[in-house]
Write a protein that holds these residues in place. Structure first.
Motif, PDB file in Angstrom:
ATOM      1  N   PHE A  17       0.747  -1.180  -0.189  1.00 23.90           N
ATOM      2  CA  PHE A  17      -0.092   0.135  -0.031  1.00 23.90           C
ATOM      3  C   PHE A  17       0.995   1.150  -0.101  1.00 23.90           C
ATOM      4  O   PHE A  17       0.718   2.186  -0.682  1.00 23.90           O
ATOM      5  N   GLU A  18       1.728   1.390   0.953  1.00 21.06           N
ATOM      6  CA  GLU A  18       2.461   2.480   1.083  1.00 21.06           C
ATOM      7  C   GLU A  18       3.491   2.662  -0.221  1.00 21.06           C
ATOM      8  O   GLU A  18       3.467   3.908  -0.464  1.00 21.06           O
ATOM      9  N   LEU A  69       1.399   4.090  -2.858  1.00 23.55           N
ATOM     10  CA  LEU A  69       0.724   5.292  -2.854  1.00 23.55           C
ATOM     11  C   LEU A  69       1.697   6.339  -2.861  1.00 23.55           C
ATOM     12  O   LEU A  69       1.286   7.300  -3.387  1.00 23.55           O
ATOM     13  N   ARG A 123       1.941   6.995  -6.595  1.00 22.31           N
ATOM     14  CA  ARG A 123       0.688   7.092  -7.360  1.00 22.31           C
ATOM     15  C   ARG A 123       0.638   8.158  -8.273  1.00 22.31           C
ATOM     16  O   ARG A 123       0.271   8.265  -9.722  1.00 22.31           O
ATOM     17  N   SER A 139      -0.946   2.534 -11.156  1.00 23.21           N
ATOM     18  CA  SER A 139      -0.748   2.130  -9.520  1.00 23.21           C
ATOM     19  C   SER A 139      -1.890   1.802  -8.880  1.00 23.21           C
ATOM     20  O   SER A 139      -1.573   1.182  -7.830  1.00 23.21           O
ATOM     21  N   GLU A 140      -3.030   1.750  -9.287  1.00 28.20           N
ATOM     22  CA  GLU A 140      -4.199   1.431  -8.497  1.00 28.20           C
ATOM     23  C   GLU A 140      -4.331  -0.105  -8.453  1.00 28.20           C
ATOM     24  O   GLU A 140      -4.508  -0.853  -9.421  1.00 28.20           O
ATOM     25  N   ASP A 184      -5.654  -2.177  -2.300  1.00 29.78           N
ATOM     26  CA  ASP A 184      -5.381  -1.288  -1.274  1.00 29.78           C
ATOM     27  C   ASP A 184      -5.774   0.119  -1.108  1.00 29.78           C
ATOM     28  O   ASP A 184      -6.292   0.787  -0.640  1.00 29.78           O
ATOM     29  N   THR A 185      -5.128   0.607  -2.374  1.00 34.41           N
ATOM     30  CA  THR A 185      -5.281   2.168  -2.830  1.00 34.41           C
ATOM     31  C   THR A 185      -6.527   2.234  -2.986  1.00 34.41           C
ATOM     32  O   THR A 185      -6.982   3.276  -2.875  1.00 34.41           O
ATOM     33  N   TYR A 186      -7.422   1.433  -3.793  1.00 34.54           N
ATOM     34  CA  TYR A 186      -8.760   1.736  -4.069  1.00 34.54           C
ATOM     35  C   TYR A 186      -9.666   1.769  -2.854  1.00 34.54           C
ATOM     36  O   TYR A 186     -10.479   2.816  -2.854  1.00 34.54           O
ATOM     37  N   TRP A 192      -8.668   2.669   0.312  1.00 31.53           N
ATOM     38  CA  TRP A 192      -8.287   3.882   0.790  1.00 31.53           C
ATOM     39  C   TRP A 192      -8.874   5.172   0.388  1.00 31.53           C
ATOM     40  O   TRP A 192      -9.543   5.964   0.809  1.00 31.53           O
ATOM     41  N   TRP A 193      -8.757   5.031  -1.030  1.00 40.69           N
ATOM     42  CA  TRP A 193      -9.106   6.302  -1.664  1.00 40.69           C
ATOM     43  C   TRP A 193     -10.712   6.526  -1.656  1.00 40.69           C
ATOM     44  O   TRP A 193     -11.148   7.557  -1.444  1.00 40.69           O
TER      45      TRP A 193
END
Length: 347
Positions: A279-280, A283, A286, A294-295, A298-300, A302-303
């Motif tokens: 994730f980090e 992100l 990104r 980059s999606e 986990d980032t999805y 979070w967003w």
């Protein structure tokens, strides 16, 4: 007329020692008889024996309960239209939010961006499985082949030192090397070449992420394999060498079979962690490569959950991810059983 060769006093003493005293088997009552027959200790005896160890593990168990299991109760918002502003207390707001059933899951499966994140996640997972997973095994074999212990210790320390770097530092190091103003770009510019910038190339991003993961964590992964290799008896290597086996045959017939159970176990765990690809790390990069490259899941989550404050939708997507991860663990563990390995748990 034959006589025994054992003196009478010793024979009586032997008979006294080997014959249980009357009532000794039943001194613990019915439970004592059952435990004596089964060869197992009772709960009280085991608790009295292990109470010190239990007290030592109690703080860790409490931390796991508080930070890993209690938050699971928050998954009920995936079946609600959760609004944290219905109450001053977020927990109370969960009980006041209306229930919507499986509507959030229908939104998740109908969202094309969700499936794009799933695709990117599995692409990164397969790349890391093929390019990253074998590296710790190869490094462990290489370091284990070093004869001098001091050289082996120094090499191991240098290799797994990047594990202690934060992802901010790792991305910064790669930026200074592969970025548009990095060392490689400046060297190429001095020779008349321009336009080199891997850090902002969406097409090369998945390979860049894999290389970053290998550089940071491959050295740390060798610890488990080196521990497994340390348990292999040197007599096996000496016997194989006396039989004429060279270094490669000894590695193939002794070293790799010793690593096989550990490899199977870590592979099952890695498959279960397939949907968590960093994730980090992603992100932080990104903005440089764009959302399309980059999606991941986990980032999805979070967003949508944190930035857009659509908590119920993000909880539904996270719950789907958890169920798929659990399924992958069960399937991978079944494959390990079919291959004759124990896996995460026994059959």
């Amino acid at each position: 007329m034959s006589h025994s060769t054992v003196p009478r006093g010793r024979a009586e003493a032997k008979t006294t020692l080997t014959t249980p005293a009357p009532g000794a088997a039943g001194s613990g009552g019915a439970n004592g008889k059952a435990h004596a027959r089964s060869g197992r200790l009772g709960f009280r005896l085991r608790f009295r024996r292990d109470r010190t160890l239990l007290l030592m593990t109690l703080p860790a168990v409490l931390l796991v309960l508080v930070f890993n299991y209690v938050p699971i109760l928050g998954n009920i918002v995936a079946f609600q239209d959760y609004d944290p502003y219905l109450s001053d207390n977020g927990v109370v707001a969960m009980f006041q939010s209306p229930w919507v059933g499986l509507d959030q899951f229908e939104r998740v499966f109908a969202d094309s961006e969700f499936w794009h994140a799933v695709q990117n996640t599995f692409v990164l997972f397969f790349l890391q499985l093929v390019l990253y997973f074998p590296v710790p095994v190869l490094l462990a074999l290489l370091i284990n082949s070093v004869i001098r212990p001091r050289v082996r210790a120094v090499a191991q320390a240098i290799v797994y030192l990047p594990h202690f770097f934060s992802w901010v530092l790792v991305v910064t190091v790669f930026q200074q090397i592969f970025g548009g103003a990095g060392i490689i770009a400046q060297t190429l510019a001095d020779h008349g070449y321009t336009g080199f910038d891997v850090m902002t190339d969406p097409g090369a991003f998945k390979y860049l992420v894999t290389v970053q993961t290998v550089w940071k964590d491959a050295g740390w992964g060798i610890i488990v394999f080196l521990a497994a290799l340390s348990s292999v008896s040197h007599d096996l290597y000496e016997a194989a060498a006396m039989d004429g086996a060279g270094r490669w045959r000894r590695m193939w017939h002794i070293t790799l079979p010793a690593l096989r159970p550990v490899i199977a176990l870590l592979l099952v765990l890695r498959v279960g962690d397939a949907l968590t690809v960093g994730f980090e790390q992603l992100l932080l990069q990104r903005q440089a490569v764009g959302v399309e490259a980059s999606e991941v899941l986990d980032t999805y989550v979070w967003w949508n959950g944190i930035r857009n404050q659509d908590f119920s939708y993000a909880a539904a997507a996270g719950l789907v991810k958890g169920l798929v991860g659990l399924t992958l663990v069960l399937v991978a563990n079944k494959v390990a059983h079919l291959m004759g390995e124990q896996g995460v748990y026994k059959k």
